[in-house]
Design a protein around this motif. Structure first.
Motif, PDB file in Angstrom:
ATOM      1  N   ASP A  87       0.818  -1.207   0.000  1.00  0.00           N
ATOM      2  CA  ASP A  87       0.000   0.000   0.000  1.00  0.00           C
ATOM      3  C   ASP A  87       0.860   1.270   0.000  1.00  0.00           C
ATOM      4  O   ASP A  87       1.727   1.432   0.868  1.00  0.00           O
ATOM      5  N   LEU A  88       0.631   2.162  -0.951  1.00  0.00           N
ATOM      6  CA  LEU A  88       1.381   3.414  -1.047  1.00  0.00           C
ATOM      7  C   LEU A  88       1.212   4.268   0.203  1.00  0.00           C
ATOM      8  O   LEU A  88       2.181   4.840   0.708  1.00  0.00           O
ATOM      9  N   ALA A  89      -0.003   4.368   0.717  1.00  0.00           N
ATOM     10  CA  ALA A  89      -0.244   5.188   1.908  1.00  0.00           C
ATOM     11  C   ALA A  89       0.572   4.681   3.093  1.00  0.00           C
ATOM     12  O   ALA A  89       1.145   5.475   3.852  1.00  0.00           O
ATOM     13  N   LEU A  90       0.645   3.366   3.254  1.00  0.00           N
ATOM     14  CA  LEU A  90       1.440   2.796   4.342  1.00  0.00           C
ATOM     15  C   LEU A  90       2.924   3.100   4.129  1.00  0.00           C
ATOM     16  O   LEU A  90       3.636   3.458   5.072  1.00  0.00           O
ATOM     17  N   ALA A  91       3.390   2.988   2.897  1.00  0.00           N
ATOM     18  CA  ALA A  91       4.792   3.301   2.598  1.00  0.00           C
ATOM     19  C   ALA A  91       5.119   4.744   2.963  1.00  0.00           C
ATOM     20  O   ALA A  91       6.150   5.028   3.584  1.00  0.00           O
ATOM     21  N   GLU A  92       4.228   5.664   2.604  1.00  0.00           N
ATOM     22  CA  GLU A  92       4.427   7.081   2.936  1.00  0.00           C
ATOM     23  C   GLU A  92       4.433   7.287   4.456  1.00  0.00           C
ATOM     24  O   GLU A  92       5.257   8.043   4.984  1.00  0.00           O
ATOM     25  N   GLU A  93       3.524   6.618   5.150  1.00  0.00           N
ATOM     26  CA  GLU A  93       3.447   6.730   6.610  1.00  0.00           C
ATOM     27  C   GLU A  93       4.729   6.198   7.264  1.00  0.00           C
ATOM     28  O   GLU A  93       5.288   6.827   8.167  1.00  0.00           O
ATOM     29  N   LEU A  94       5.210   5.056   6.799  1.00  0.00           N
ATOM     30  CA  LEU A  94       6.437   4.484   7.354  1.00  0.00           C
ATOM     31  C   LEU A  94       7.634   5.389   7.091  1.00  0.00           C
ATOM     32  O   LEU A  94       8.487   5.583   7.969  1.00  0.00           O
ATOM     33  N   LYS A  95       7.693   5.971   5.899  1.00  0.00           N
ATOM     34  CA  LYS A  95       8.794   6.885   5.572  1.00  0.00           C
ATOM     35  C   LYS A  95       8.790   8.075   6.526  1.00  0.00           C
ATOM     36  O   LYS A  95       9.836   8.463   7.056  1.00  0.00           O
ATOM     37  N   GLN A  96       7.616   8.628   6.772  1.00  0.00           N
ATOM     38  CA  GLN A  96       7.520   9.771   7.682  1.00  0.00           C
ATOM     39  C   GLN A  96       7.920   9.361   9.097  1.00  0.00           C
ATOM     40  O   GLN A  96       8.622  10.095   9.786  1.00  0.00           O
ATOM     41  N   ASN A  97       7.483   8.187   9.531  1.00  0.00           N
ATOM     42  CA  ASN A  97       7.852   7.698  10.864  1.00  0.00           C
ATOM     43  C   ASN A  97       9.368   7.558  10.992  1.00  0.00           C
ATOM     44  O   ASN A  97       9.942   7.925  12.030  1.00  0.00           O
ATOM     45  N   ILE A  98      10.016   7.030   9.964  1.00  0.00           N
ATOM     46  CA  ILE A  98      11.477   6.875   9.994  1.00  0.00           C
ATOM     47  C   ILE A  98      12.146   8.242  10.032  1.00  0.00           C
ATOM     48  O   ILE A  98      13.078   8.470  10.809  1.00  0.00           O
ATOM     49  N   LYS A  99      11.652   9.173   9.224  1.00  0.00           N
ATOM     50  CA  LYS A  99      12.210  10.540   9.238  1.00  0.00           C
ATOM     51  C   LYS A  99      12.052  11.191  10.603  1.00  0.00           C
ATOM     52  O   LYS A  99      12.868  12.014  11.001  1.00  0.00           O
ATOM     53  N   ASN A 100      10.991  10.805  11.321  1.00  0.00           N
ATOM     54  CA  ASN A 100      10.738  11.355  12.657  1.00  0.00           C
ATOM     55  C   ASN A 100      11.460  10.586  13.757  1.00  0.00           C
ATOM     56  O   ASN A 100      11.214  10.820  14.936  1.00  0.00           O
ATOM     57  N   GLY A 101      12.307   9.626  13.363  1.00  0.00           N
ATOM     58  CA  GLY A 101      13.133   8.941  14.351  1.00  0.00           C
ATOM     59  C   GLY A 101      12.767   7.503  14.668  1.00  0.00           C
ATOM     60  O   GLY A 101      13.419   6.873  15.497  1.00  0.00           O
ATOM     61  N   ALA A 102      11.722   6.958  14.037  1.00  0.00           N
ATOM     62  CA  ALA A 102      11.358   5.560  14.286  1.00  0.00           C
ATOM     63  C   ALA A 102      12.472   4.642  13.791  1.00  0.00           C
ATOM     64  O   ALA A 102      13.209   4.982  12.863  1.00  0.00           O
ATOM     65  N   ASP A 103      12.585   3.489  14.404  1.00  0.00           N
ATOM     66  CA  ASP A 103      13.626   2.528  14.064  1.00  0.00           C
ATOM     67  C   ASP A 103      13.274   1.773  12.780  1.00  0.00           C
ATOM     68  O   ASP A 103      12.247   1.094  12.723  1.00  0.00           O
ATOM     69  N   PHE A 104      14.120   1.909  11.774  1.00  0.00           N
ATOM     70  CA  PHE A 104      13.905   1.276  10.467  1.00  0.00           C
ATOM     71  C   PHE A 104      13.720  -0.228  10.628  1.00  0.00           C
ATOM     72  O   PHE A 104      12.789  -0.811  10.079  1.00  0.00           O
ATOM     73  N   GLY A 105      14.605  -0.866  11.366  1.00  0.00           N
ATOM     74  CA  GLY A 105      14.564  -2.316  11.539  1.00  0.00           C
ATOM     75  C   GLY A 105      13.281  -2.808  12.186  1.00  0.00           C
ATOM     76  O   GLY A 105      12.707  -3.819  11.762  1.00  0.00           O
TER      77      GLY A 105
END
Length: 96
Positions: free
Chosen positions: A13-31
């Motif tokens: 899902d594109l929306a989920l991908a965008e949400e995850l990208k924003q979370n990572i940019k905000n400091g969420a752990d990629f792994g």
């Protein structure tokens, strides 16, 4: 032969991908996000694909891996498998 150390997250899902990208940019752990959301087998390794050689990945991702800046989150990029978030940790050039 060029190789790169790469990690990625693959979702449908594109929306989920965008949400995850924003979370990572905000400091969420990629792994952790990869383990929770990625549908790729690499999810169990936190999205780590390890060392990949040029031509080993689907063309759109391969091109990205060998042209995008290192240590910069890229994507979402669409392939036939879904939407990818990709980070090139570093590249190596082999002189064999």
């Amino acid at each position: 032969m060029s190789t790169a150390i790469v990690r990625h997250i693959l979702v449908k899902d594109l929306a989920l991908a965008e949400e995850l990208k924003q979370n990572i940019k905000n400091g969420a752990d990629f792994g952790k996000l990869a383990k929770q959301h990625s549908i790729c087998n690499s999810a169990k390794r936190g999205g780590e694909l390890g060392e990949v050689k040029k031509g080993q990945l689907v063309p759109v991702i391969d091109k990205l891996v060998f042209s995008a800046p290192e240590k910069v989150l890229q994507g979402p990029v669409k392939s036939k498998f879904g939407y990818h978030l990709v980070e090139v940790k570093f590249r190596m050039q082999s002189f064999r």
